[in-house]
Structure formats: C-alpha cells, structure tokens
Write an enzyme that holds these catalytic residues in place. Sequence first.
Site, PDB file in Angstrom:
ATOM      1  N   GLU A  14      44.626  43.840  38.593  1.00  0.00           N
ATOM      2  CA  GLU A  14      45.503  42.736  38.164  1.00  0.00           C
ATOM      3  C   GLU A  14      44.842  41.756  37.187  1.00  0.00           C
ATOM      4  O   GLU A  14      45.511  41.142  36.371  1.00  0.00           O
ATOM      5  CB  GLU A  14      46.031  41.966  39.381  1.00  0.00           C
ATOM      6  CG  GLU A  14      44.946  41.280  40.183  1.00  0.00           C
ATOM      7  CD  GLU A  14      45.513  40.450  41.335  1.00  0.00           C
ATOM      8  OE1 GLU A  14      44.890  40.457  42.395  1.00  0.00           O
ATOM      9  OE2 GLU A  14      46.540  39.801  41.158  1.00  0.00           O
ATOM     10  N   GLY A  45      42.792  42.655  42.473  1.00  0.00           N
ATOM     11  CA  GLY A  45      41.477  42.386  41.900  1.00  0.00           C
ATOM     12  C   GLY A  45      41.615  41.378  40.788  1.00  0.00           C
ATOM     13  O   GLY A  45      41.846  41.727  39.637  1.00  0.00           O
ATOM     14  N   MET A  66      52.366  45.664  49.405  1.00  0.00           N
ATOM     15  CA  MET A  66      52.475  46.710  50.441  1.00  0.00           C
ATOM     16  C   MET A  66      51.092  47.034  50.982  1.00  0.00           C
ATOM     17  O   MET A  66      50.922  47.307  52.176  1.00  0.00           O
ATOM     18  CB  MET A  66      53.107  47.957  49.854  1.00  0.00           C
ATOM     19  CG  MET A  66      54.525  47.721  49.437  1.00  0.00           C
ATOM     20  SD  MET A  66      55.368  49.220  49.011  1.00  0.00           S
ATOM     21  CE  MET A  66      55.515  49.957  50.616  1.00  0.00           C
ATOM     22  N   ASP A  68      39.768  41.798  47.675  1.00  0.00           N
ATOM     23  CA  ASP A  68      39.204  42.138  46.361  1.00  0.00           C
ATOM     24  C   ASP A  68      37.725  42.518  46.437  1.00  0.00           C
ATOM     25  O   ASP A  68      37.150  42.974  45.455  1.00  0.00           O
ATOM     26  CB  ASP A  68      39.331  40.949  45.388  1.00  0.00           C
ATOM     27  CG  ASP A  68      40.772  40.573  45.102  1.00  0.00           C
ATOM     28  OD1 ASP A  68      41.675  41.315  45.529  1.00  0.00           O
ATOM     29  OD2 ASP A  68      40.986  39.532  44.447  1.00  0.00           O
TER      30      ASP A  68
HETATM   31  O1  LIG Z   1      50.413  36.004  45.809  1.00  0.00           O
HETATM   32  P1  LIG Z   1      49.343  35.326  46.539  1.00  0.00           P
HETATM   33  O2  LIG Z   1      49.530  35.337  48.010  1.00  0.00           O
HETATM   34  O3  LIG Z   1      49.010  33.965  46.058  1.00  0.00           O
HETATM   35  O4  LIG Z   1      48.016  36.172  46.377  1.00  0.00           O
HETATM   36  C1  LIG Z   1      47.695  36.966  45.296  1.00  0.00           C
HETATM   37  C2  LIG Z   1      46.203  37.113  45.212  1.00  0.00           C
HETATM   38  O5  LIG Z   1      45.613  37.303  46.465  1.00  0.00           O
HETATM   39  C3  LIG Z   1      44.674  38.361  46.432  1.00  0.00           C
HETATM   40  O6  LIG Z   1      45.257  39.465  47.082  1.00  0.00           O
HETATM   41  C4  LIG Z   1      43.394  37.948  47.103  1.00  0.00           C
HETATM   42  O7  LIG Z   1      43.647  37.625  48.429  1.00  0.00           O
HETATM   43  C5  LIG Z   1      44.472  38.658  44.965  1.00  0.00           C
HETATM   44  O8  LIG Z   1      44.120  39.978  44.757  1.00  0.00           O
HETATM   45  C6  LIG Z   1      45.798  38.256  44.391  1.00  0.00           C
HETATM   46  O9  LIG Z   1      45.694  37.809  43.074  1.00  0.00           O
END
Ligand SMILES: O=P(O)(O)OC[C@H]1O[C@](O)(CO)[C@@H](O)[C@@H]1O
Length: 531
Positions: A381, A326, A439, A282
Amino acid sequence: MHPSLPPLAMSTEPVESEQVVVEADHDSPTWRQLSDFSVSVSRKGFPSQASYADLRFRSVKDMGSLAGPEKKIVEGKLGYVLEDVPHFTDYLPDLPNYPNPLQDNPAYSVVKKYFVNEDDTVPQKVVVQINSPRGIHFRRGGPRQRVYFESEDVYACIVTCGGLCPGLNTVIRELVCGLSYMYGVKKIVGIQGGYRGFYARNTIPLAPKIVNDIHKRGGTILGTSRGGHDVMKIVDNIQDRGINQVYIIGGDGTQKGASVIFEEIRRRGLKVAVAGIPKTIDNDIAVIDKSFGFDTAVEEAQRAINAAHVEAESVEHGIGVVKLMGRYSGFIAMYATLASRDVDCCLIPESPFYLEGKGGLFEYIEKRLKENGHMVIVVAEGAGQELIAASMRSMGREDASGNKLLLDVGLWLSQKIKDHFTSKQKMTINLKYIDPTYMIRAIPSIASDNVYCTLLAQSAVHGAMAGYTGFTAGLVNGRHTYIPFYRVTEKRNKVIITDRMWARLLSSTNQPSFLSAEYIEEIKTPREPPK
Ligand SMILES: O=P(O)(O)OC[C@H]1O[C@](O)(CO)[C@@H](O)[C@@H]1O
Ligand SMILES: Nc1ncnc2c1ncn2[C@@H]1O[C@H](COP(=O)(O)OP(=O)(O)OP(=O)(O)O)[C@@H](O)[C@H]1O
Ligand SMILES: [Mg+2]
C-alpha cells in the site's frame, strides 16, 4: 522532582567498584549537564559472575529533550553493551520482594532451571567477526526467582491500540491466563477502545473463563482506536483505580504512547509496571525478529494472490493486481511474493519504481505478457506514493494518530496500466484488481502465531511481576527479551533492498530492480571511511 523519587547515586567517572561517588537528583542542573555518567545499580544479582570491575554503568539522559527517555546502559569489556530496561528499584529502592509463586506450581516446578538467570542477556547481532565488538544486548525475558508483587495485590489492565492484527485476542487471552494460572492474579480488567478508553469508557472484567476461546475470533474483544492519547488523563485514571500493571498491545505509535505513560508514572513515583507487547501486521517494529500476526497475514495473502493468478491465466493478456498492507515497509508483499512464486512483480515502499521508458514497469509488463500471456503484480500500500502524488492531489492528510493517509496505489496503478495498454499501446489487456487488506487483518491468527502470542504474553507477565517496567517484550534472535521503549520506536523496520532477501525476490520474479546504473555502481563501491 516528585517527592517520592529518590536521588540517583552517580559518578562522573567510570565505576571501578561497587562504590557510589556522587549523588544528584534527576532535575538538578548537574544531571542536565551530564550526558554520560555512571550509576550504581541498586538491584541485587547483576552482575553475579562478571566482576564489577569489568563493567561500567551509564544512565544516558537524552540531552535534546529533558522529557526524553533515560537510557540504562551497562558496558563491559570487549565492547559488550547492555541496553537495559527500567526496574522499580531504580526509583523505589526499598520495595520488598517475594519468592516467585511459580516455585510451587506443579506444572513448572519440575522444569530444570526454570528461572532465568539474572545475568542473562541476548545479543542483537549474532554474526560477529573475531575482533568485532560484542555489541548491543537486551535483558533476557522470562520468570525470575523473586517478584515484586504479591498475587493478591496485583491489579492488571490490558489495552489494545492502533489497527487490527491477527493474534490480538490471543495475546489478551494469554495475558489473562498467564496472570491467573501462573501468578494467581484475580483482578484483571480490559480497557475498551484503545487509549481513550482509560478515561472515556468503563473497564470490562477479564478472567480465564471470559477469554477462553477468544483466540478463535479475529479483531480484539476490547476494541481499539487511533488518537486519544492524553497522558495526564490516562495516568490519573490508572492511579485513581489503583491499577499497578498496565499491558499495552499495539504498534509503533502505541509503544511511543506507552513510553510517555511510563515516564509520567515514574515521574509520579508510582509502583505501576508498564509493559508493551508489539503489534504490527506490517512487521515494521524495529529490533524484534518478527511481529505476531505477520505469518498469518502472509498465509492469508496467498489466497488473494492465487485468485489473481487464476483470473489472470484464464484470459488473454490477463493481469492480476493485488494490494497488500505495508505503509512504510513491504515485508508482507515481499514474503507473500516469495511464498507464492506466481507473482511476476512485487512493488514495495522501500524500492521506488517508475512506469514509462527503458527499465520501467510498462516495458516489463509488455515483455511478460508476450512471454507468458498473463502476469500477477503485488503492490504494497505504501509503494509509489511519490508517483501518485505527482499525478494527484490530496497528499498530507492524516488519521487521528497523525499517520499519513495514503493514496490508493492499487486503484491508481490499475488505471495507469489500463490507460497505457489500451489507449497508447492499443493492446487488449484484462486486468483484475484485488484488495484483500481488511479481510486479511480481520482473521484469527494461525497456529504458529498463537504459540508466538502465548510466549510474548507470558514473557511480558514475567517481566512485570519481576518489577521490570517501561519495556516492550520482544523476540530477538529467537530469544524473548525486554527492550527499552525508545529502541523499538526510534526507527522503523524496513526491507533493505541491498540485502539478500530482496535479491532473492528479484531473482524469483525476474522483475527489473528499477535502480539506476549509477546507484548500483555507488552501492557496489565501498566508501572511504571518514578520516
Ligand atoms: O484503516 P485503518 O484502520 O486506519 O488502518 C490502515 C493501516 O493499518 C495497518 O494495517 C497497520 O495496522 C496499515 O497496514 C494500514 O495502512
Ligand atoms: N508519539 C506519540 N505519543 C503518544 N501517543 C502516541 C504517539 N503516536 C501514537 N500515539 C497513540 O498510540 C495509539 C496508536 O497509534 P497508531 O494509530 O499510530 O497505531 P500503531 O500503534 O502505530 O499501530 P499500527 O500503525 O500498526 O496500526 C493512538 O491512540 C495514538 O494516539
Ligand atoms: Mg504505526
């Protein structure tokens, strides 16, 4: 106080010479009452050119919490401030040091001025005015003349924590190769599955042959996790195994965890270097120029945006919606939008938006469809979470690390757009929603990120070998530096919507700013400085 911790030499007055004025230990009432005092720096070599009379050393204990970070601050004339990182000799003053083995390495020995000058620091702010203070500096990263480990005594471990990010394997590879080829280190292990792997899993041996081509794969060969940070169990494990260099790769949460591990190691008086390597797709880690994997993510996001654009322009009133990562910072969405030029609207967490009414998103979509026949929306997001919360429940859920679980803005927004245009406006639209999140995260890093990962890893290795600890290796204004943990964890890097970059984006997409006239007026009018 731990028996092996030496008392710090300190003064209640600014130090005008190399003298030591008062001695007290960390836990003494005197220490607690003082928030700003001078300490002598036992390490040789700083400052060599500046005279001591020019400088003031401070060690600032966070008075809010006694467990908080101890700050090592050096102040000079003209508002120069060095936010230094801890060194073994701060709490283990009599440690022996050795010539850096790189001196005899044929690849490096021909490099002119290979070793970093002990005094080199890097300014955080490079744009200055004639009378402005010189501001905060960080210690420059790189190899030192003297090191605090003999190669055969090093026992290093590497751990990866948090979400995946392109480049994790490259950093692991380069830590292993850097330790082996530059410093002749033979004992390196990987901790499996994030922080909890210290106490719940076996280690895996790492050597250049084992990691040789892992940078061509996505993910992390060590595995990762959220949660499971038990500092006592982790440090007990480090101590029991005899590990003396800990390399921790991860995001803001991971660096907070690393800071707590370092504090416990210092409290126990152990000669164990703790080095963080910041990871965040991010790009939300403060101070550093950019995090590794970010460029890869922006590059890969282009494929999703292109697909959305092709779909949208092929049908009547086509709308392509792409959700990009993000949580709190919209950098990927902003850069991917700027790079693509096919995007008509970019929504990020830092810029609240609204749907209905004048200046709202629906009005803009209608205008765009009438003008162009199709449009592409990129949404980060974390954008619009308050709007979604107002129309749905289930806010407040957290993952194992305590991160807020977000509601899916992409699905929500797509549904809202469909409802508005088909039910209310009676307008036929063709909306395609693409969520390429995992992805993008899972691919190997692109070439430029690989080089960046290499330099970051090598900088971390040089720092740990030189006896620095409790630091994050990071690029600041294009220079490698060692940054105290508290500096990278105290706040997040965010898109500043009053900066030129966001203005460039608004002018490239022509989207509304969603800001009220009063707000724009308020930010344009300079405030009276407080009397
Ligand atoms: O689904 P996970 O693995 O908990 O991670 C999601 C989160 O990780 C990130 O990719 C950050 O590493 C965020 O952008 C996202 O919200
Ligand atoms: N304040 C904290 N103190 C100690 N440990 C923490 C803290 N915050 C997070 N951690 C630990 O750090 C690890 C990673 O944290 P988290 O899951 O938030 O990911 P991150 O490092 O922020 O990466 P990203 O958010 O980019 O995926 C977890 O094991 C978590 O328990
Ligand atoms: Mg995080």
